[in-house]
Scaffold this motif. Structure first.
Motif, PDB file in Angstrom:
ATOM      1  N   PHE A   1       2.896  -3.459  -9.549  1.00 53.11           N
ATOM      2  CA  PHE A   1       3.241  -2.119  -9.097  1.00 53.11           C
ATOM      3  C   PHE A   1       4.715  -1.878  -9.379  1.00 53.11           C
ATOM      4  O   PHE A   1       5.424  -2.783  -9.845  1.00 53.11           O
ATOM      5  CB  PHE A   1       2.889  -1.902  -7.616  1.00 53.11           C
ATOM      6  CG  PHE A   1       3.134  -3.069  -6.695  1.00 53.11           C
ATOM      7  CD1 PHE A   1       4.420  -3.394  -6.259  1.00 53.11           C
ATOM      8  CD2 PHE A   1       2.078  -3.836  -6.230  1.00 53.11           C
ATOM      9  CE1 PHE A   1       4.642  -4.446  -5.394  1.00 53.11           C
ATOM     10  CE2 PHE A   1       2.293  -4.895  -5.358  1.00 53.11           C
ATOM     11  CZ  PHE A   1       3.586  -5.203  -4.937  1.00 53.11           C
ATOM     12  N   PRO A   2       5.237  -0.672  -9.155  1.00 54.08           N
ATOM     13  CA  PRO A   2       6.599  -0.330  -9.577  1.00 54.08           C
ATOM     14  C   PRO A   2       7.664  -1.308  -9.094  1.00 54.08           C
ATOM     15  O   PRO A   2       7.538  -1.911  -8.014  1.00 54.08           O
ATOM     16  CB  PRO A   2       6.802   1.061  -8.969  1.00 54.08           C
ATOM     17  CG  PRO A   2       5.434   1.632  -8.867  1.00 54.08           C
ATOM     18  CD  PRO A   2       4.548   0.481  -8.536  1.00 54.08           C
TER      19      PRO A   2
ATOM     20  N   THR B   1      11.164  -4.208  -2.693  1.00 55.75           N
ATOM     21  CA  THR B   1      10.922  -4.078  -1.251  1.00 55.75           C
ATOM     22  C   THR B   1      10.079  -5.235  -0.738  1.00 55.75           C
ATOM     23  O   THR B   1      10.363  -5.824   0.318  1.00 55.75           O
ATOM     24  CB  THR B   1      10.218  -2.743  -0.948  1.00 55.75           C
ATOM     25  OG1 THR B   1      11.028  -1.670  -1.414  1.00 55.75           O
ATOM     26  CG2 THR B   1       9.979  -2.581   0.546  1.00 55.75           C
ATOM     27  N   PHE B   2       9.048  -5.584  -1.487  1.00 55.69           N
ATOM     28  CA  PHE B   2       8.150  -6.673  -1.099  1.00 55.69           C
ATOM     29  C   PHE B   2       8.921  -7.990  -1.014  1.00 55.69           C
ATOM     30  O   PHE B   2       8.832  -8.700  -0.001  1.00 55.69           O
ATOM     31  CB  PHE B   2       7.003  -6.785  -2.108  1.00 55.69           C
ATOM     32  CG  PHE B   2       5.965  -7.806  -1.749  1.00 55.69           C
ATOM     33  CD1 PHE B   2       4.862  -7.464  -0.989  1.00 55.69           C
ATOM     34  CD2 PHE B   2       6.082  -9.121  -2.178  1.00 55.69           C
ATOM     35  CE1 PHE B   2       3.887  -8.414  -0.658  1.00 55.69           C
ATOM     36  CE2 PHE B   2       5.126 -10.078  -1.864  1.00 55.69           C
ATOM     37  CZ  PHE B   2       4.030  -9.716  -1.094  1.00 55.69           C
TER      38      PHE B   2
ATOM     39  N   THR C   1      -4.802  -0.846  -2.873  1.00 58.14           N
ATOM     40  CA  THR C   1      -4.086  -1.792  -2.008  1.00 58.14           C
ATOM     41  C   THR C   1      -4.863  -3.087  -1.836  1.00 58.14           C
ATOM     42  O   THR C   1      -4.311  -4.187  -1.924  1.00 58.14           O
ATOM     43  CB  THR C   1      -3.831  -1.152  -0.630  1.00 58.14           C
ATOM     44  OG1 THR C   1      -3.071   0.036  -0.797  1.00 58.14           O
ATOM     45  CG2 THR C   1      -3.085  -2.106   0.276  1.00 58.14           C
ATOM     46  N   ARG C   2      -6.162  -2.983  -1.611  1.00 57.06           N
ATOM     47  CA  ARG C   2      -6.965  -4.194  -1.419  1.00 57.06           C
ATOM     48  C   ARG C   2      -7.021  -5.015  -2.704  1.00 57.06           C
ATOM     49  O   ARG C   2      -7.045  -6.246  -2.674  1.00 57.06           O
ATOM     50  CB  ARG C   2      -8.366  -3.856  -0.915  1.00 57.06           C
ATOM     51  CG  ARG C   2      -9.196  -2.967  -1.803  1.00 57.06           C
ATOM     52  CD  ARG C   2     -10.571  -2.696  -1.210  1.00 57.06           C
ATOM     53  NE  ARG C   2     -11.477  -3.811  -1.411  1.00 57.06           N
ATOM     54  CZ  ARG C   2     -12.530  -4.080  -0.656  1.00 57.06           C
ATOM     55  NH1 ARG C   2     -12.798  -3.334   0.387  1.00 57.06           N
ATOM     56  NH2 ARG C   2     -13.320  -5.088  -0.931  1.00 57.06           N
TER      57      ARG C   2
ATOM     58  N   GLY D   1       0.777  -1.232   0.000  1.00 50.92           N
ATOM     59  CA  GLY D   1       0.000   0.000   0.000  1.00 50.92           C
ATOM     60  C   GLY D   1       0.808   1.281   0.000  1.00 50.92           C
ATOM     61  O   GLY D   1       0.220   2.371   0.116  1.00 50.92           O
ATOM     62  N   GLN D   2       2.123   1.181  -0.117  1.00 52.63           N
ATOM     63  CA  GLN D   2       2.939   2.399  -0.135  1.00 52.63           C
ATOM     64  C   GLN D   2       2.537   3.305  -1.304  1.00 52.63           C
ATOM     65  O   GLN D   2       2.561   2.892  -2.455  1.00 52.63           O
ATOM     66  CB  GLN D   2       4.425   2.046  -0.255  1.00 52.63           C
ATOM     67  CG  GLN D   2       5.017   1.411   0.983  1.00 52.63           C
ATOM     68  CD  GLN D   2       6.464   0.984   0.764  1.00 52.63           C
ATOM     69  OE1 GLN D   2       6.902   0.762  -0.354  1.00 52.63           O
ATOM     70  NE2 GLN D   2       7.220   0.861   1.844  1.00 52.63           N
TER      71      GLN D   2
END
Length: 499
Positions: A378-379, A385-386, A336-337, A328-329
């Motif tokens: 996402f980017p 990071t994930f 996000t959901r 969700g960043q």
């Protein structure tokens, strides 16, 4: 506070329910122990002793009062406020660590020797870890005896007892009633227990009032991942990954309790599931202390008075929450959901939901170890990071659980690329339950602060927030409630459609 005799005795004299769970009152002349709010006439001060927990009173030879049922009271808010070893141990015991891994496993999780842990627990709460776990099993058993029609064999199994004989003897020693008599007495007082199906149990989760559940349930509903969470028939529902199997929980809020229905693969997970649901809803918070502290700020007074008793929307799984915060960043709650639901459907364990539309349990870090980046739409920087966080959780570089050290967890998170103060503070607040976590750079916090005449500059607001300690997480929740946003409405104003 149990060692402050005068304060405790005043609470008993006034039958103040706010202190239920903080201590128990043992009466020397009767051999029983009670909640502070027990309706019977207060005993003479010379006949009273105070103990920090039901386990300590039981260890001293006292039996639970049949009227106020102190062994079924909510947990002490103290263990959620403090970050020391004893508080961390109490949170792990509530999560079932001693039943699963023994005292040795508890000590290993805390980074201490077994002897050190037992000495600390004995000095602080008057009982050793095994006695505390025994008291928790008895509490679970009593709830099931009094609120369900489950056979006693199933009750014993679900509560963690190793035999029917041990179950019978423990219930008798703690309550002075056999399981049969306890159930008959409850049916006379409260009516028959709720019918249960195979693997299903329905019970009430007690809560300290005031209880402003709209912001809590609204947040959980608005951020729910498709297939993992849903709102149906006035209840928030979600899947659970537990130790012996999976489950589905349905939670319906009321002003003084939450109705909880659990469908479990294995009843051995019941006590842990109840503890995690209480943690998800922050039911062991101390709302009076929060209201008293935050109302002292003149710029928060009206906001607090509007909806006192806010709870933090927390989690049933610390690792899941951390991963979803990373997802969700810098994107909306709705986006996000959507992303979280896609990850769950691609890697989570499928589940049958006879009463709704839940389809998957959110995947464990082990299941996500080989995740395909194509499922992370996402980017690339956030993808890295994930996946880095997944590896760190899997190999123990980052430890997030009910008993982890809050500050050490922050340091571990901040050492990972792509995780900054906002991410770490939201994880500390919603995942770990640190009551003083403060995501000061959160756009919603800053917008609400500006509207209330508080500083809108993060550095200045951070300095200003010092007067809110140790309740800055609750100040954050109150600030969020000042916004016009889906997270503040229960029941939800609209049904969010996921893509």
């Amino acid at each position: 506070m149990y060692d402050d005799f005068d304060r405790c005795y005043r609470a008993v004299q006034s039958k103040d329910a706010r202190f239920d769970g903080w201590f128990v009152t043992a009466v020397l002349t009767t051999g029983i122990y009670c909640r502070p709010s027990c309706p019977v006439r207060p005993p003479l001060a010379r006949n009273v002793r105070f103990h920090p927990t039901a386990a300590a009173a039981q260890r001293a030879g006292f039996r639970a009062c049949k009227r106020c049922r102190p062994d079924a009271s909510p947990g002490s808010p103290e263990w959620n406020v403090r970050g020391d070893v004893v508080a961390r141990a109490m949170r792990l015991i509530a999560d079932g660590t001693v039943d699963r891994d023994g005292v040795t496993g508890l000590a290993a999780r805390l980074g201490y020797t077994t002897r050190q842990v037992e000495r600390l627990m004995q000095a602080e709460v008057g009982a050793a870890p095994l006695a505390l776990a025994r008291a928790q099993r008895t509490q679970t058993a009593r709830v099931l005896i009094e609120t369900t029609d489950l056979p006693f064999g199933d009750v014993a199994f679900a509560s963690g007892f190793s035999s029917i004989r041990q179950f019978n003897e423990t219930v008798m020693s703690v309550t002075a009633l056999t399981p049969t008599a306890l159930r008959q007495r409850a049916q006379t007082t409260f009516g028959p227990g709720r019918p249960t199906g195979s693997g299903v149990v329905s019970l009430r989760l007690p809560v300290r009032t005031p209880f402003a559940y709209e912001g809590l349930f609204g947040h959980l509903a608005a951020s729910g991942a498709h297939g993992v969470e849903e709102v149906r028939d006035g209840a928030y529902r979600r899947t659970l990954r537990l130790v012996a199997g999976n489950g589905v929980v349905s939670l319906t809020p009321h002003p003084d309790h939450v109705q909880c229905e659990l469908a479990l693969d294995d009843f051995r997970d019941l006590s842990t599931a109840i503890a995690r649901c209480r943690r998800l809803l922050d039911l062991d918070a101390d709302p009076e202390a929060v209201v008293d502290a935050l109302s002292g700020d003149e710029q928060l007074t009206a906001l607090i008075a509007k909806a006192p008793g806010q709870r933090i929307p927390r989690t049933v799984d610390e690792s899941e929450l951390a991963l979803r915060v990373v997802i969700g960043q810098q994107i909306s709650v709705k986006a996000t959901r959507t992303h979280a639901g896609r990850v769950a459907q691609a890697y989570g364990t499928p589940i049958d939901d006879a009463k709704g539309g839940l389809t998957h349990v959110f995947p464990s870090v082990e299941q996500l170890a080989s995740i395909d980046p194509t499922h992370l739409a996402f980017p690339k920087t956030r993808q890295r990071t994930f996946t880095t966080l997944v590896r760190a959780l899997a190999d123990g570089t980052v430890v997030l659980d009910p008993g982890c050290d809050w500050n050490r967890a922050r340091q571990q998170l901040l050492a990972l690329p792509g995780i900054g103060p906002w991410t770490a503070e939201v994880i500390a607040m919603r995942g770990l339950g640190d009551p003083d976590a403060f995501p000061v750079t959160d756009l919603g916090v800053l917008a609400a602060a500006k509207a209330l005449g508080l500083p809108a500059d993060p550095k200045v607001l951070s300095e200003r927030s010092g007067r809110w300690r140790p309740w800055r997480a609750y100040a954050t929740q109150h600030l969020w409630t000042a916004l016009e946003h889906d997270v503040n409405y229960w029941p939800p104003k609209t049904t969010v459609k996921d893509k």
